[in-house]
Design an enzyme around this catalytic site. Structure first.
Site, PDB file in Angstrom:
ATOM      1  CG  ASP A 262      -1.997  -1.129   1.115  1.00 58.09           C
ATOM      2  OD1 ASP A 262      -1.920  -1.930   0.171  1.00 58.09           O
ATOM      3  OD2 ASP A 262      -2.844  -1.210   2.011  1.00 58.09           O
TER       4      ASP A 262
ATOM      5  CB  CYS B 284      -2.577  -2.696   5.194  1.00 61.89           C
ATOM      6  SG  CYS B 284      -4.228  -1.996   4.954  1.00 61.89           S
TER       7      CYS B 284
ATOM      8  CE  LYS C 211      -3.546  -4.489   1.242  1.00 62.69           C
ATOM      9  NZ  LYS C 211      -4.337  -3.493   1.968  1.00 62.69           N
TER      10      LYS C 211
HETATM   11  C1  C5J Z   1      -3.318   0.608   5.407  1.00 61.45           C
HETATM   12  C2  C5J Z   1      -5.076   1.862   6.460  1.00 61.45           C
HETATM   13  N1  C5J Z   1      -2.771   0.390   4.215  1.00 61.45           N
HETATM   14  N2  C5J Z   1      -4.280   2.331   7.406  1.00 61.45           N
HETATM   15  N3  C5J Z   1      -4.588   1.098   5.442  1.00 61.45           N
HETATM   16  O1  C5J Z   1      -2.701   0.383   6.424  1.00 61.45           O
HETATM   17  O2  C5J Z   1      -6.252   2.124   6.476  1.00 61.45           O
END
Ligand code: C5J
Length: 221
Positions: A25, A163, A130
């Site tokens: 991400d 995540c 995802k």
């Molecule tokens: C991730 C989030 N990628 N913090 N998403 O950690 O909402």
């Protein structure tokens, strides 16, 4: 032959023929001003600061010819893959799917949904979109990795407590040997990063191993 990476809680046995890097991400929505993370009131500069280390880690894998996988947290434009509870959650001025400075938040194809330019995937690398926090939920990644014979995962990206940690725990449950690169991951909250790392390595590495990029560079070359 395995490569022993100095790590906590003890050396990580990296299997060069069956290892993939997963970069989680590193998308503009979490890293840049005007994205989803910023809209929730977070200091995105903390996450932006790890870009050079993540870039070094990706470069190390590319140099070895090892598989690099990128993930993005993404929803379909009609949000049919986003549970209403996820949209409702919180009191931020903008919700998932609403339009911010980089387009609709967390929606596929929008500018904010792209991986930051300096870490952009290259030909041959896999990009997994995802809809959840974890990288295995509704993605087909498990079948893909098992089909490739991958048994070891090196993880990086953001955020460690959401995540990254969810994905690492999911991977651990599926039998993958996981190493988190500690300076290639970050949280919006410094205390969460420290706690997440301790949770991973406690009890003999109950979730996996943790090491800095320098340990990989030295051991792998
Ligand atoms: C991730 C989030 N990628 N913090 N998403 O950690 O909402």
């Amino acid at each position: 032959m395995d490569i022993a990476i100095p790590a906590r809680p003890y050396p990580y046995p990296l299997d060069p023929d069956h290892t993939a890097l997963v970069v989680i991400d590193m998308q503009r929505d979490f890293i840049e001003r005007g994205g989803f993370g910023d809209s929730l009131g977070n200091d995105v500069a903390r996450l932006e600061a790890i870009i050079p280390v993540v870039s070094g880690l990706i470069g190390l894998f590319r140099k070895q010819g090892w598989l690099v996988i990128h993930t993005r947290e993404v929803h379909k434009p009609d949000l049919s893959d986003c549970p209403p509870s996820k949209i409702r959650r919180g009191n931020a001025p903008l919700k998932i799917g609403e339009t911010g400075a980089m387009g609709r938040l967390l929606v596929r194809g929008e500018p904010g949904n792209q991986i930051v330019d300096s870490l952009a995937p290259i030909a041959g690398e896999i990009v997994i979109d995802k809809p959840g926090k974890g990288m295995f939920w509704a993605t087909g990644l498990e079948e893909m990795l098992k089909g490739l014979g991958t048994t070891h995962l090196v993880l990086a990206g953001v955020t460690i407590e959401v995540c990254v940690q969810t994905s690492m725990r999911e991977a651990n449950d599926r039998g993958f040997e996981c190493l988190l690169v500690e300076d290639a991951t970050e949280s919006y909250f410094s205390e969460f990063k420290a706690a997440a790392i301790e949770m991973i390595v406690a009890q003999g590495g109950i979730v996996g191993w943790v090491a800095p990029l320098a340990a990989l560079e030295k051991a792998i070359g």
